[in-house]
Design an enzyme around this catalytic site. Structure first.
Site, PDB file in Angstrom:
ATOM      1  N   ARG A 175       1.047  -1.245   0.210  1.00 39.77           N
ATOM      2  CA  ARG A 175       0.213  -0.011  -0.305  1.00 39.77           C
ATOM      3  C   ARG A 175       0.697   1.781   0.210  1.00 39.77           C
ATOM      4  NH1 ARG A 175      -2.713  -2.780   3.891  1.00 39.77           N
ATOM      5  NH2 ARG A 175      -4.546  -4.029   2.589  1.00 39.77           N
ATOM      6  N   LYS A 211       1.872  11.426 -12.020  1.00 33.22           N
ATOM      7  CA  LYS A 211       1.186  10.542 -13.232  1.00 33.22           C
ATOM      8  C   LYS A 211       2.271   8.406 -12.752  1.00 33.22           C
ATOM      9  CE  LYS A 211      -2.316  12.864 -15.022  1.00 33.22           C
ATOM     10  NZ  LYS A 211      -2.842  13.388 -16.175  1.00 33.22           N
ATOM     11  N   GLU A 243       7.969  16.450 -25.851  1.00 37.71           N
ATOM     12  CA  GLU A 243       7.418  16.840 -25.165  1.00 37.71           C
ATOM     13  C   GLU A 243       8.127  18.959 -24.796  1.00 37.71           C
ATOM     14  OE1 GLU A 243       5.623  15.624 -23.785  1.00 37.71           O
ATOM     15  OE2 GLU A 243       5.304  13.281 -23.557  1.00 37.71           O
ATOM     16  N   LYS A 291       5.860  22.769 -15.902  1.00 39.65           N
ATOM     17  CA  LYS A 291       4.743  21.388 -15.562  1.00 39.65           C
ATOM     18  C   LYS A 291       4.380  21.330 -13.857  1.00 39.65           C
ATOM     19  CE  LYS A 291       4.216  16.985 -15.694  1.00 39.65           C
ATOM     20  NZ  LYS A 291       4.420  15.494 -16.347  1.00 39.65           N
ATOM     21  N   GLU A 327      -5.810  16.701 -12.282  1.00 38.14           N
ATOM     22  CA  GLU A 327      -6.434  16.980 -13.008  1.00 38.14           C
ATOM     23  C   GLU A 327      -8.098  17.104 -12.963  1.00 38.14           C
ATOM     24  OE1 GLU A 327      -4.960  14.586 -15.799  1.00 38.14           O
ATOM     25  OE2 GLU A 327      -6.276  15.787 -18.034  1.00 38.14           O
ATOM     26  N   ARG A 378      -4.211  20.914 -15.840  1.00 38.68           N
ATOM     27  CA  ARG A 378      -3.730  19.711 -16.004  1.00 38.68           C
ATOM     28  C   ARG A 378      -3.786  19.078 -17.413  1.00 38.68           C
ATOM     29  NH1 ARG A 378      -0.016  15.498 -12.373  1.00 38.68           N
ATOM     30  NH2 ARG A 378       0.784  14.438 -13.760  1.00 38.68           N
ATOM     31  N   ASN A 393      -1.907  17.489 -22.375  1.00 40.09           N
ATOM     32  CA  ASN A 393      -2.108  16.231 -22.693  1.00 40.09           C
ATOM     33  C   ASN A 393      -1.794  16.950 -24.300  1.00 40.09           C
ATOM     34  OD1 ASN A 393      -2.143  14.467 -21.186  1.00 40.09           O
ATOM     35  ND2 ASN A 393      -4.899  15.264 -20.482  1.00 40.09           N
ATOM     36  N   HIS A 442      -1.853  14.538 -26.959  1.00 40.74           N
ATOM     37  CA  HIS A 442      -1.996  13.281 -26.673  1.00 40.74           C
ATOM     38  C   HIS A 442      -2.795  11.856 -26.849  1.00 40.74           C
ATOM     39  CE1 HIS A 442       1.371  14.754 -24.828  1.00 40.74           C
ATOM     40  NE2 HIS A 442       1.562  13.839 -23.580  1.00 40.74           N
ATOM     41  N   HIS A 461      -1.598   8.953 -27.905  1.00 43.75           N
ATOM     42  CA  HIS A 461      -2.128   7.535 -27.109  1.00 43.75           C
ATOM     43  C   HIS A 461      -2.536   6.815 -28.173  1.00 43.75           C
ATOM     44  CE1 HIS A 461      -1.534   9.688 -22.593  1.00 43.75           C
ATOM     45  NE2 HIS A 461      -0.291   9.037 -23.205  1.00 43.75           N
ATOM     46  N   HIS A 507       7.279   7.725 -27.862  1.00 45.68           N
ATOM     47  CA  HIS A 507       5.894   8.250 -27.389  1.00 45.68           C
ATOM     48  C   HIS A 507       6.034   9.598 -27.830  1.00 45.68           C
ATOM     49  CE1 HIS A 507       3.526   9.771 -24.550  1.00 45.68           C
ATOM     50  NE2 HIS A 507       4.090  10.783 -24.142  1.00 45.68           N
TER      51      HIS A 507
HETATM   52  N1  LIG Z   1       3.838  10.130 -15.990  1.00 46.54           N
HETATM   53  C1  LIG Z   1       4.164  11.020 -16.768  1.00 46.54           C
HETATM   54  O1  LIG Z   1       3.353  12.316 -16.666  1.00 46.54           O
HETATM   55  C2  LIG Z   1       4.410  10.672 -18.170  1.00 46.54           C
HETATM   56  C3  LIG Z   1       4.652  12.080 -19.249  1.00 46.54           C
HETATM   57  C4  LIG Z   1       5.201  11.941 -20.697  1.00 46.54           C
HETATM   58  C5  LIG Z   1       5.806  10.131 -20.558  1.00 46.54           C
HETATM   59  N2  LIG Z   1       5.175   9.791 -20.257  1.00 46.54           N
HETATM   60  C6  LIG Z   1       5.632   7.824 -20.447  1.00 46.54           C
HETATM   61  O2  LIG Z   1       6.810   7.706 -20.992  1.00 46.54           O
HETATM   62  C7  LIG Z   1       7.294   6.752 -21.554  1.00 46.54           C
HETATM   63  C8  LIG Z   1       8.082   6.873 -22.585  1.00 46.54           C
HETATM   64  O3  LIG Z   1       9.456   7.783 -21.670  1.00 46.54           O
HETATM   65  P1  LIG Z   1      11.175   7.685 -22.423  1.00 46.54           P
HETATM   66  O4  LIG Z   1      10.930   8.115 -23.734  1.00 46.54           O
HETATM   67  O5  LIG Z   1      11.567   7.873 -21.956  1.00 46.54           O
HETATM   68  O6  LIG Z   1      11.465   6.274 -23.435  1.00 46.54           O
HETATM   69  P2  LIG Z   1      12.034   4.639 -22.253  1.00 46.54           P
HETATM   70  O7  LIG Z   1      11.824   5.113 -20.748  1.00 46.54           O
HETATM   71  O8  LIG Z   1      11.322   3.623 -23.499  1.00 46.54           O
HETATM   72  O9  LIG Z   1      13.849   5.022 -22.323  1.00 46.54           O
HETATM   73  C9  LIG Z   1      13.505   5.150 -24.498  1.00 46.54           C
HETATM   74  C10 LIG Z   1      14.535   4.635 -24.746  1.00 46.54           C
HETATM   75  O10 LIG Z   1      15.729   5.047 -24.499  1.00 46.54           O
HETATM   76  C11 LIG Z   1      17.289   4.665 -23.794  1.00 46.54           C
HETATM   77  N3  LIG Z   1      17.987   5.585 -22.766  1.00 46.54           N
HETATM   78  C12 LIG Z   1      17.414   5.880 -21.693  1.00 46.54           C
HETATM   79  N4  LIG Z   1      18.376   6.596 -20.709  1.00 46.54           N
HETATM   80  C13 LIG Z   1      19.442   6.447 -21.277  1.00 46.54           C
HETATM   81  C14 LIG Z   1      20.607   6.984 -21.784  1.00 46.54           C
HETATM   82  N5  LIG Z   1      20.970   7.660 -20.992  1.00 46.54           N
HETATM   83  N6  LIG Z   1      21.925   6.957 -22.490  1.00 46.54           N
HETATM   84  C15 LIG Z   1      21.105   6.028 -23.569  1.00 46.54           C
HETATM   85  N7  LIG Z   1      20.437   5.574 -23.551  1.00 46.54           N
HETATM   86  C16 LIG Z   1      18.916   5.582 -22.613  1.00 46.54           C
HETATM   87  C17 LIG Z   1      16.042   3.135 -22.495  1.00 46.54           C
HETATM   88  O11 LIG Z   1      16.743   2.028 -22.152  1.00 46.54           O
HETATM   89  C18 LIG Z   1      15.028   3.603 -23.753  1.00 46.54           C
HETATM   90  O12 LIG Z   1      15.476   2.725 -24.592  1.00 46.54           O
HETATM   91  C19 LIG Z   1       6.278   6.295 -22.466  1.00 46.54           C
HETATM   92  O13 LIG Z   1       5.214   5.307 -21.771  1.00 46.54           O
HETATM   93  C20 LIG Z   1       5.187   7.791 -22.066  1.00 46.54           C
HETATM   94  O14 LIG Z   1       3.774   7.436 -21.324  1.00 46.54           O
HETATM   95  C21 LIG Z   1       4.902  10.367 -18.577  1.00 46.54           C
HETATM   96 ZN   LIG Z   2       3.546  13.212 -22.894  1.00 47.26          ZN
END
Ligand SMILES: NC(=O)c1ccc[n+]([C@@H]2O[C@H](COP(=O)([O-])OP(=O)(O)OC[C@H]3O[C@@H](n4cnc5c(N)ncnc54)[C@H](O)[C@@H]3O)[C@@H](O)[C@H]2O)c1
Ligand SMILES: [Zn+2]
Length: 333
Positions: free
Chosen positions: A90, A112, A154, A196, A206, A211, A215, A218, A222, A235
């Site tokens: 929890r 989130k 982004e 942000k 939200e 907030r 999006n 998005h 998505h 993404h």
């Molecule tokens: N929680 C939120 O508010 C929020 C906001 C935006 C996006 N997201 C989510 O984030 C995710 C996408 O994240 P992302 O774009 O970071 O992708 P990811 O986490 O898949 O990373 C992308 C790739 O980069 C590699 N990598 C990471 N750091 C590295 C580094 N320093 N050097 C070399 N390679 C590296 C990883 O191994 C991976 O293959 C999606 O699931 C999206 O929905 C969440």
């Molecule tokens: Zn996003």
């Protein structure tokens, strides 16, 4: 801030190789006990199945000790780890060390967390803030170009919804931004985090609609990710297509001038981001949009622009507008 001394680093194998060793050594030197847990590199790791595997490992090994989870990675590792931290016993504390541009400017902050279902993105999740987000800009230098571009999507979003100065900077200094030149990274990360954090602190859950501005791009983005089975599209790439469509809708609604719309679409194009999602089924994209959390009472809520730096949210889009625009952004062979 008192934190448990049993650290579980959740990351990908390659990142553990590159950065995990130094981190582990530093923590052990400071008398922390450190375990590492590797999950595969893919959006498909943001799943209930992976969460269960990780939770069972920690539960077996941590026994009665309270763990501190540490997400070392991009948005996938961050969202997954934050979700596990929300539900395991929890709630246990967690820390984010984001290693992608996307995670430093967006996903690591705001609380989130969650995992995807086959039918839709982020459909199982929680609001759960980390105890700490440690943005080390140096970690970004090893990012491949595709991931830099993805994070830039982004940053472009922040410029479009809230920051004309950032938007101008991106247009003028795009090569520095893509090259992750120190002054450009600092500016992008600082301004994005400020936007942000400002929005989230006013509308954490939200509820007021503010907030939802985050999006922009998005709703369609998505849906493209889900329709492609979370393979093929990052993404950032998916939301780039979503932003192009939302920009055209904003122009069509008369809220955004054609000139500003063109500037935004040109920036997305110059950044090397896609403007169309080829190879995904439009029918499945349309179905995936229905699972979007932004659907209110069966109507999609669109985040559009009222000029660069200003948002207009609407649930009353002219009914045929999406049908008319979608084929351009999700073309069929
Ligand atoms: N929680 C939120 O508010 C929020 C906001 C935006 C996006 N997201 C989510 O984030 C995710 C996408 O994240 P992302 O774009 O970071 O992708 P990811 O986490 O898949 O990373 C992308 C790739 O980069 C590699 N990598 C990471 N750091 C590295 C580094 N320093 N050097 C070399 N390679 C590296 C990883 O191994 C991976 O293959 C999606 O699931 C999206 O929905 C969440
Ligand atoms: Zn996003």
């Amino acid at each position: 801030m008192k934190l448990p001394r049993d650290v579980w680093i959740v990351s990908h194998p390659e990142l553990l190789q590159r950065y995990g060793r130094g981190l582990t050594a530093a923590l052990r030197k400071a008398d922390w006990s450190v375990n590492t847990l590797a999950v595969p590199e893919s959006e498909r790791s943001k799943s209930l199945a992976t969460a269960q595997r990780v939770i069972e490992r920690i539960a077996r090994q941590a026994a009665m000790r309270l763990p501190l989870l540490l997400a070392l990675g991009g948005g996938v590792v961050g969202d997954l780890t934050g979700f596990i931290a929300a539900v395991f016993r929890r709630g246990v504390p967690y820390v984010q060390i984001p290693t992608t541009l996307l995670a430093q400017v967006d996903s690591a902050i705001g609380g989130k967390v969650g995992v995807d279902l086959a039918c839709g993105k982020n459909l199982v999740g929680a609001f759960n803030h980390p105890r700490l987000v440690y943005n080390n800009l140096g970690l970004l230098q090893s990012l491949p170009l595709r991931q830099r571009r993805s994070g830039l999507a982004e940053v472009i979003k922040y410029g479009a919804i809230a920051d004309r100065t950032l938007f101008q900077f991106l247009r003028r200094r795009l090569p520095d931004c893509l090259g992750l030149k120190p002054h450009a990274v600092k500016l992008m990360v600082e301004r994005s985090c400020r936007i942000k954090a400002g929005i989230v602190s006013k509308d954490e859950r939200e509820t007021s609609g503010l907030r939802a501005h985050l999006n922009f791009g998005h709703t369609l983005g998505h849906a493209i990710e889900a329709a492609a089975g979370y393979r093929r599209w990052t993404h950032g790439e998916a939301i780039a297509v979503g932003m192009c469509a939302a920009t055209e809708m904003s122009v069509e609604c008369g809220w955004l001038s054609a000139t500003e719309g063109e500037k935004l679409i040109r920036l997305i194009q110059d950044a090397g981001l896609p403007m169309q999602a080829k190879g995904v089924s439009r029918r499945i994209v349309q179905r995936a949009m229905r699972y979007d959390k932004k659907f209110i009472h069966g109507r999609p809520r669109w985040v559009l622009l009222k000029g660069i730096g200003r948002v207009q949210v609407t649930e009353n889009l002219p009914p045929m507008l999406l049908a008319r625009i979608l084929p351009k952004y999700v073309p069929q062979p």
